[in-house]
Design an enzyme around this catalytic site. Structure first.
Site, short mmCIF file in Angstrom:
data_model
loop_
_atom_site.label_atom_id
_atom_site.label_comp_id
_atom_site.label_asym_id
_atom_site.label_seq_id
_atom_site.Cartn_x
_atom_site.Cartn_y
_atom_site.Cartn_z
N HIS A 131 0.87 -1.18 0.00
CA HIS A 131 0.00 0.00 0.00
C HIS A 131 0.91 1.23 0.00
O HIS A 131 2.03 1.19 0.53
CB HIS A 131 -0.83 -0.05 1.29
N ASP A 209 3.05 -4.43 8.12
CA ASP A 209 1.79 -3.71 7.97
C ASP A 209 0.67 -4.74 8.12
O ASP A 209 0.44 -5.56 7.23
CB ASP A 209 1.78 -3.04 6.59
N GLN A 212 -4.50 -5.43 6.93
CA GLN A 212 -5.47 -6.39 6.39
C GLN A 212 -5.35 -7.77 7.03
O GLN A 212 -6.01 -8.71 6.60
CB GLN A 212 -5.28 -6.53 4.86
N LYS A 235 -10.67 -0.84 10.16
CA LYS A 235 -10.85 -2.04 9.32
C LYS A 235 -11.20 -3.25 10.17
O LYS A 235 -11.34 -4.36 9.66
CB LYS A 235 -9.57 -2.31 8.53
N CYS A 374 -4.76 2.39 -3.73
CA CYS A 374 -3.51 2.89 -3.10
C CYS A 374 -2.36 1.90 -3.29
O CYS A 374 -1.53 1.75 -2.40
CB CYS A 374 -3.71 3.22 -1.62
N1 7TS Z 1 -1.93 -0.86 4.58
C1 7TS Z 1 -2.82 -1.65 3.97
C2 7TS Z 1 -2.47 -3.07 3.63
C3 7TS Z 1 -4.09 -1.15 3.69
O1 7TS Z 1 -4.98 -1.93 3.09
C4 7TS Z 1 -4.41 0.18 4.04
C5 7TS Z 1 -5.73 0.79 3.69
C6 7TS Z 1 -3.44 0.94 4.70
C7 7TS Z 1 -2.21 0.38 4.94
C8 7TS Z 1 -3.70 2.32 5.17
O2 7TS Z 1 -4.59 2.31 6.23
P1 7TS Z 1 -5.15 3.66 6.85
O3 7TS Z 1 -6.18 3.20 7.82
O4 7TS Z 1 -4.02 4.36 7.49
O5 7TS Z 1 -5.71 4.43 5.70
N2 7TS Z 1 -6.33 0.25 2.57
C9 7TS Z 1 -7.37 0.73 1.91
C10 7TS Z 1 -7.94 0.06 0.83
O6 7TS Z 1 -7.55 -1.01 0.38
N3 7TS Z 1 -9.00 0.76 0.39
O7 7TS Z 1 -9.12 1.87 1.13
C11 7TS Z 1 -8.11 1.84 2.09
#
Ligand code: 7TS
Length: 417
Positions: A131, A209, A212, A235, A374
């Protein structure tokens, strides 16, 4: 807290009853089919009510007031930290830093550990499937410090090229390996335990990270022996603006603070300041109190349903979805299809742009995401500018998969395919 009867086999309808948004109509008379869980999950009543209760009954700042409300807020805020500690099996609550999410957690590591430890000539290893939040913070710092970032390629089956990574580790001294545990596009589950072992043998630290993974599978940061672990509350049924950075205590102790301000200091003099103990050294200013409390209740809910049960349910749903997606002519799913796949299916329908797919699905009540998610370098590797993505969670059903397939057939008809 929930209508769930945990003595019964997985009861998806009872789970759904805890999520008020799932009862709504998407358009006038089409029920909502929410398949955008990789972007953000929906929230159960217990999380919504816990945040509501904080604002109605004991709204106050934490770690400051002597008064009853502040004490109550502090107790709940710190209780959430303990719940998170236990959930990922960290050794100490001092290793749990509250952040706004995965993005902030990774930036924190880059701007504190990275700024203090990375210099010209050093190498950080990331991957093509990351990401943007695990690419851009390192690029920003590398531009300033002059270190190199190398990217592990992705194999045709959607898995990481581990041989490439292990060759890199054998060839040159690597300071940090920073990888996702589960891809938000390919769904691939990377063998992070093995990677961490090999990286440590080569003298590199590892950041994982877990945005997910934590919502969907049991994570044990001590068993994993990971150095830094980042994830987002929103999430995993918690509110937006809640997130966590786990770090090994010795590393966090040695790291300089990032943001300066209230709560993170021990003493401030005009001639200089000293820092508070962990975790507060990294929590400058008034934190997102209701959000942290909400995250604590999300953890309670996930524990109550059981991550193993959730994982098994998701395996069932994604297997069914992958089978049924094969029925749609011209549809390609990206990433692996076996056990090493999370509940994510990114796909293309030949002849229809991913954004049109998402729009047509939306008109049928089905919420999916379309775009690069992203992960632009990954899409460049796949040779497509955008994919449509259905991502599942504990409340999704076979009937919703059926609705997705029917809507995809309808979309093809609309495009006269
Ligand atoms: N890392 C992964 C693997 C992610 O899927 C996401 C967000 C992030 C980092 C960033 O997370 P945040 O909460 O700091 O924004 N992924 C997604 C997506 O797949 N669609 O919208 C956000």
């Amino acid at each position: 807290m929930t209508t769930l009867d945990t003595s019964r086999a997985y009861d998806v309808e009872a789970v759904r009853a805890d999520f008020p948004i799932l009862r709504q109509m998407h358009h006038e008379n089409v029920p909502l089919v929410y398949l955008d869980n990789a972007a953000t999950s929906q929230k159960p009543n217990c999380v919504i009510e816990a945040m509501d209760r904080y604002y109605r009954e004991y709204n106050a700042n934490v770690h400051r007031g002597i008064h009853k409300l502040s004490e109550e807020a502090t107790t709940e805020y710190e209780a959430a930290r303990l719940k998170v500690r236990k959930f990922i099996n960290a050794g100490s609550k001092r290793e749990i830093l509250f952040t706004r999410g995965t993005t902030e957690s990774i930036n924190l590591v880059a701007q504190t550990w990275g700024r203090a430890n990375l210099k010209a000539g050093d190498v950080v290893v990331s991957s093509v499937m990351e990401h943007h939040s695990n690419i851009v913070p390192w690029q920003i710092l590398a531009a300033e410090k002059g270190f190199t970032v190398r990217y592990v390629p992705v194999l045709p089956d959607g898995t990481l090229d581990l041989d490439h990574l292990y060759n890199l580790l054998a060839k040159e001294p690597i300071k940090l390996v920073t990888l996702m545990q589960v891809s938000n596009v390919l769904g691939v589950v990377n063998p992070v335990e093995e990677v961490i072992k090999k990286a440590h043998e080569a003298g590199a630290l590892v950041l994982i990270d877990g945005a997910q993974s934590v919502p969907h599978m049991t994570v044990d940061v001590q068993a994993m022996d990971v150095d830094f672990f980042a994830f987002s509350g929103h999430k995993m049924l918690g509110p937006t603006g809640s997130g966590v950075l786990y770090g090994k205590r010795a590393l966090l102790e040695a790291m300089p603070p990032w943001m300066g301000g209230g709560d993170m200091i021990s003493s401030v003099k005009l001639s200089g300041s000293t820092w508070n103990d962990l975790p507060y050294k990294f929590e400058a200013g008034t934190p997102a109190i209701a959000e942290a409390i909400g995250l604590g209740y999300a953890v309670d809910y996930l524990n109550q349903v059981g991550l193993d049960n959730i994982h098994a349910h998701e395996r069932d749903i994604i297997s069914y979805a992958l089978e049924r997606l094969k029925e749609v002519p011209g549809l390609t799913v990206y990433g692996p299809t076996g056990e090493n796949k999370g509940a994510v299916a990114a796909f293309m329908v030949q002849g229809i742009h991913a954004h049109d797919v998402a729009q047509l699905l939306d008109s049928e009540g089905i919420a999916v995401r379309a775009g690069h998610h992203c992960a632009m370098p990954l899409h460049e590797h796949l040779g497509v500018s955008a994919t449509a993505r259905a991502s599942f969670y504990l409340y999704n059903t076979h009937a919703e998969v059926d609705a997705l397939i029917a809507a995809l057939h309808k979309a093809r008809k609309t495009f006269k395919l």
